[in-house]
Design a protein around this motif. Structure first.
Motif, PDB file in Angstrom:
ATOM      1  N   GLU A   1      67.132 -67.585 -61.735  1.00  0.00           N
ATOM      2  CA  GLU A   1      66.441 -68.850 -61.539  1.00  0.00           C
ATOM      3  C   GLU A   1      64.952 -68.662 -61.295  1.00  0.00           C
ATOM      4  OE1 GLU A   1      70.559 -70.741 -59.806  1.00  0.00           O
ATOM      5  OE2 GLU A   1      68.793 -70.776 -58.494  1.00  0.00           O
ATOM      6  N   LYS A   2      64.172 -69.485 -61.975  1.00  0.00           N
ATOM      7  CA  LYS A   2      62.703 -69.478 -61.943  1.00  0.00           C
ATOM      8  C   LYS A   2      62.111 -68.237 -62.618  1.00  0.00           C
ATOM      9  CE  LYS A   2      62.556 -70.367 -57.437  1.00  0.00           C
ATOM     10  NZ  LYS A   2      61.982 -70.671 -56.100  1.00  0.00           N
ATOM     11  N   LYS A   3      62.969 -67.476 -63.323  1.00  0.00           N
ATOM     12  CA  LYS A   3      62.503 -66.310 -64.083  1.00  0.00           C
ATOM     13  C   LYS A   3      62.849 -66.420 -65.562  1.00  0.00           C
ATOM     14  CE  LYS A   3      63.116 -63.270 -60.083  1.00  0.00           C
ATOM     15  NZ  LYS A   3      63.885 -62.112 -59.518  1.00  0.00           N
ATOM     16  N   TYR A   4      63.836 -67.243 -65.859  1.00  0.00           N
ATOM     17  CA  TYR A   4      64.255 -67.517 -67.231  1.00  0.00           C
ATOM     18  C   TYR A   4      64.500 -69.011 -67.348  1.00  0.00           C
ATOM     19  CZ  TYR A   4      64.842 -62.512 -67.408  1.00  0.00           C
ATOM     20  OH  TYR A   4      64.606 -61.159 -67.339  1.00  0.00           O
ATOM     21  N   THR A   5      64.118 -69.584 -68.470  1.00  0.00           N
ATOM     22  CA  THR A   5      64.233 -71.022 -68.645  1.00  0.00           C
ATOM     23  C   THR A   5      65.691 -71.447 -68.770  1.00  0.00           C
ATOM     24  OG1 THR A   5      62.075 -71.108 -69.737  1.00  0.00           O
ATOM     25  CG2 THR A   5      63.554 -72.982 -70.075  1.00  0.00           C
ATOM     26  N   ALA A   6      66.135 -72.311 -67.856  1.00  0.00           N
ATOM     27  CA  ALA A   6      67.483 -72.886 -67.880  1.00  0.00           C
ATOM     28  C   ALA A   6      67.352 -74.328 -68.342  1.00  0.00           C
ATOM     29  CB  ALA A   6      68.120 -72.812 -66.501  1.00  0.00           C
ATOM     30  N   PHE A   7      68.085 -74.712 -69.398  1.00  0.00           N
ATOM     31  CA  PHE A   7      67.805 -76.033 -69.972  1.00  0.00           C
ATOM     32  C   PHE A   7      69.022 -76.717 -70.578  1.00  0.00           C
ATOM     33  CE2 PHE A   7      67.264 -72.820 -73.144  1.00  0.00           C
ATOM     34  CZ  PHE A   7      67.582 -73.378 -74.379  1.00  0.00           C
ATOM     35  N   GLY A   8      70.229 -76.258 -70.259  1.00  0.00           N
ATOM     36  CA  GLY A   8      71.407 -76.918 -70.799  1.00  0.00           C
ATOM     37  C   GLY A   8      72.657 -76.536 -70.040  1.00  0.00           C
ATOM     38  N   MET A   9      73.747 -77.248 -70.330  1.00  0.00           N
ATOM     39  CA  MET A   9      75.003 -77.002 -69.650  1.00  0.00           C
ATOM     40  C   MET A   9      76.159 -77.123 -70.635  1.00  0.00           C
ATOM     41  SD  MET A   9      76.756 -76.170 -67.041  1.00  0.00           S
ATOM     42  CE  MET A   9      75.355 -76.038 -65.911  1.00  0.00           C
ATOM     43  N   THR A  10      77.086 -76.179 -70.563  1.00  0.00           N
ATOM     44  CA  THR A  10      78.295 -76.207 -71.379  1.00  0.00           C
ATOM     45  C   THR A  10      79.206 -77.316 -70.870  1.00  0.00           C
ATOM     46  OG1 THR A  10      78.143 -73.834 -71.803  1.00  0.00           O
ATOM     47  CG2 THR A  10      80.296 -74.870 -72.148  1.00  0.00           C
ATOM     48  N   LEU A  11      79.478 -78.283 -71.734  1.00  0.00           N
ATOM     49  CA  LEU A  11      80.374 -79.376 -71.379  1.00  0.00           C
ATOM     50  C   LEU A  11      81.808 -79.066 -71.765  1.00  0.00           C
ATOM     51  CD1 LEU A  11      78.281 -82.478 -72.523  1.00  0.00           C
ATOM     52  CD2 LEU A  11      78.308 -81.368 -70.274  1.00  0.00           C
ATOM     53  N   VAL A  12      81.974 -78.409 -72.889  1.00  0.00           N
ATOM     54  CA  VAL A  12      83.288 -78.047 -73.426  1.00  0.00           C
ATOM     55  C   VAL A  12      83.231 -76.603 -73.893  1.00  0.00           C
ATOM     56  CG1 VAL A  12      84.986 -78.525 -75.239  1.00  0.00           C
ATOM     57  CG2 VAL A  12      83.740 -80.414 -74.180  1.00  0.00           C
TER      58      VAL A  12
ATOM     59  N   HIS B   1      61.780 -75.765 -75.251  1.00  0.00           N
ATOM     60  CA  HIS B   1      62.974 -74.960 -75.534  1.00  0.00           C
ATOM     61  C   HIS B   1      64.045 -75.783 -76.240  1.00  0.00           C
ATOM     62  CE1 HIS B   1      61.037 -72.089 -72.883  1.00  0.00           C
ATOM     63  NE2 HIS B   1      61.960 -71.202 -73.204  1.00  0.00           N
ATOM     64  N   VAL B   2      64.221 -77.020 -75.800  1.00  0.00           N
ATOM     65  CA  VAL B   2      65.189 -77.895 -76.452  1.00  0.00           C
ATOM     66  C   VAL B   2      64.789 -78.111 -77.911  1.00  0.00           C
ATOM     67  CG1 VAL B   2      66.149 -80.224 -76.511  1.00  0.00           C
ATOM     68  CG2 VAL B   2      65.898 -79.037 -74.324  1.00  0.00           C
ATOM     69  N   GLU B   3      63.509 -78.362 -78.131  1.00  0.00           N
ATOM     70  CA  GLU B   3      63.037 -78.598 -79.497  1.00  0.00           C
ATOM     71  C   GLU B   3      63.222 -77.359 -80.363  1.00  0.00           C
ATOM     72  OE1 GLU B   3      62.052 -80.863 -82.536  1.00  0.00           O
ATOM     73  OE2 GLU B   3      62.244 -81.595 -80.474  1.00  0.00           O
ATOM     74  N   ARG B   4      62.982 -76.178 -79.802  1.00  0.00           N
ATOM     75  CA  ARG B   4      63.173 -74.944 -80.564  1.00  0.00           C
ATOM     76  C   ARG B   4      64.631 -74.772 -80.980  1.00  0.00           C
ATOM     77  NH1 ARG B   4      60.555 -70.247 -81.363  1.00  0.00           N
ATOM     78  NH2 ARG B   4      58.906 -71.780 -81.805  1.00  0.00           N
TER      79      ARG B   4
ATOM     80  N   PHE C   1      69.407 -66.834 -77.093  1.00  0.00           N
ATOM     81  CA  PHE C   1      69.813 -67.604 -75.929  1.00  0.00           C
ATOM     82  C   PHE C   1      71.105 -67.031 -75.365  1.00  0.00           C
ATOM     83  CE2 PHE C   1      71.920 -69.703 -79.495  1.00  0.00           C
ATOM     84  CZ  PHE C   1      73.186 -69.984 -79.018  1.00  0.00           C
ATOM     85  N   PHE C   2      71.473 -67.484 -74.181  1.00  0.00           N
ATOM     86  CA  PHE C   2      72.686 -66.994 -73.542  1.00  0.00           C
ATOM     87  C   PHE C   2      73.388 -68.125 -72.804  1.00  0.00           C
ATOM     88  CE2 PHE C   2      69.050 -66.161 -70.804  1.00  0.00           C
ATOM     89  CZ  PHE C   2      69.442 -66.624 -69.560  1.00  0.00           C
ATOM     90  N   LEU C   3      74.685 -67.968 -72.661  1.00  0.00           N
ATOM     91  CA  LEU C   3      75.526 -68.900 -71.914  1.00  0.00           C
ATOM     92  C   LEU C   3      76.146 -68.145 -70.749  1.00  0.00           C
ATOM     93  CD1 LEU C   3      77.241 -70.639 -74.960  1.00  0.00           C
ATOM     94  CD2 LEU C   3      75.475 -71.626 -73.481  1.00  0.00           C
ATOM     95  N   MET C   4      76.047 -68.717 -69.569  1.00  0.00           N
ATOM     96  CA  MET C   4      76.513 -68.035 -68.371  1.00  0.00           C
ATOM     97  C   MET C   4      78.035 -68.070 -68.276  1.00  0.00           C
ATOM     98  SD  MET C   4      73.728 -66.910 -67.114  1.00  0.00           S
ATOM     99  CE  MET C   4      74.254 -66.328 -65.489  1.00  0.00           C
TER     100      MET C   4
ATOM    101  N   GLY D   1      70.564 -70.627 -71.091  1.00  0.00           N
ATOM    102  CA  GLY D   1      69.253 -70.067 -70.804  1.00  0.00           C
ATOM    103  C   GLY D   1      68.680 -69.399 -72.033  1.00  0.00           C
ATOM    104  N   MET D   2      67.365 -69.172 -72.016  1.00  0.00           N
ATOM    105  CA  MET D   2      66.680 -68.538 -73.139  1.00  0.00           C
ATOM    106  C   MET D   2      66.290 -67.121 -72.755  1.00  0.00           C
ATOM    107  SD  MET D   2      66.147 -70.087 -76.035  1.00  0.00           S
ATOM    108  CE  MET D   2      65.165 -70.190 -77.525  1.00  0.00           C
ATOM    109  N   ALA D   3      66.650 -66.178 -73.618  1.00  0.00           N
ATOM    110  CA  ALA D   3      66.288 -64.786 -73.392  1.00  0.00           C
ATOM    111  C   ALA D   3      64.809 -64.573 -73.716  1.00  0.00           C
ATOM    112  CB  ALA D   3      67.150 -63.872 -74.260  1.00  0.00           C
ATOM    113  N   ARG D   4      64.248 -63.534 -73.173  1.00  0.00           N
ATOM    114  CA  ARG D   4      62.858 -63.184 -73.440  1.00  0.00           C
ATOM    115  C   ARG D   4      62.657 -61.701 -73.230  1.00  0.00           C
ATOM    116  NH1 ARG D   4      60.274 -62.051 -68.685  1.00  0.00           N
ATOM    117  NH2 ARG D   4      61.069 -62.990 -66.751  1.00  0.00           N
TER     118      ARG D   4
END
Length: 278
Positions: A192-203, A61-64, A181-184, A167-170
């Motif tokens: 959780e465990k249903k959609y890939t979570a792979f990043g965090m908003t820092l700013v 997901h990060v690479e995509r 993708f989406f930002l919470m 997270g990544m939508a599907r």
């Protein structure tokens, strides 16, 4: 959450990054430099959002995200679905929630199998679930003790959908993630465990929360430009430091929270401090 994600109740404690004014761009005690190669700088019609991604949790997901960003795919795309108390979704070239890139879909990475060397900073280990952080990303995992009875000598770990999580939508197919993708905007553990979570908003969590609401919004906000931080000339890069969640300084924050008398805490309860330097 399909490419057109259904609304879910989202009530929880915020996990927004704290912005602290700095006076010099230098390594501060207890802080680390942001991972420039795996950080996105998302300029929107409401302001700038900076998101650090974690290949430790979801390498494909990060690479995509980096591949599409470097193609300029995300520039000008709309936030086509923004739900109060939940999330802001984008990444669809059609702007309808039904479009994707021309690249193949990405297999699900809802959980990963980790060994004892996996880089997690543990803050709680009760009720059979370990809670901690991978860098600034709150995670949960099964206990190390289970490694003795699993076939691969590993246990499952997954990212938490705290405020600011990426997270990544599907669609209905669990392997149908592509470009959306989406930002919470708030915490929602249902994902959780249903959609890939792979990043965090820092700013810029405040920016995410200012985006126009709607499914779709009237006159939606857009991503005007999206860049990988490492691709921005050094002199022009935003200068950011993130508290190291393995540091003694961060452990002190955790202990202070525990002394408030809560029976247990999660990564969504303790924001990871961020310094934005001039």
């Amino acid at each position: 959450m399909t490419s057109k994600m259904g609304a879910m109740g989202a009530v929880g404690l915020a996990c927004a990054a704290t912005l602290i004014a700095g006076t010099a761009f230098a390594a501060s005690p207890g802080y680390r430099d942001v991972d420039a190669e795996n950080t996105l700088v998302i300029d929107t019609s409401k302001g700038r959002v900076i998101v650090e991604m974690y290949p430790e949790l979801a390498p494909q997901h990060v690479e995509r995200m980096k591949t599409l960003t470097r193609k300029g795919f995300y520039n000008g795309l709309k936030f086509h679905r923004v739900i109060e108390g939940f999330m802001a979704q984008t990444g669809d070239p059609k702007g309808t929630g039904e479009g994707n890139s021309d690249l193949p879909n990405v297999p699900s990475e809802f959980t990963i199998r980790r060994d004892g060397a996996f880089p997690i900073s543990v803050i709680d280990d009760t009720r059979g679930v370990v809670t901690g952080y991978v860098k600034a990303m709150p995670v949960q995992t099964q206990t190390n003790g289970l490694m003795a009875i699993t076939k691969d000598s590993r246990v499952s770990a997954w990212g938490m959908y705290c405020s600011g999580a990426l997270g990544m939508a599907r669609a209905g197919d669990v392997n149908s993630a592509n470009s959306q993708f989406f930002l919470m905007r708030n915490y929602n553990n249902v994902l959780e465990k249903k959609y890939t979570a792979f990043g965090m908003t820092l700013v810029g969590l405040d920016v995410v929360r200012k985006l126009k609401l709607g499914e779709p919004p009237v006159d939606p906000d857009t991503m005007t430009k999206v860049q990988v931080l490492a691709d921005i000339p050094v002199a022009e890069r935003p200068k950011i430091e993130v508290m190291d969640t393995g540091s003694s300084e961060f452990k002190a924050l955790i202990e202070a929270k525990k002394k408030e008398g809560r029976a247990e805490i999660t990564g969504c309860d303790v924001p990871v401090p961020v310094k934005v330097l001039p």
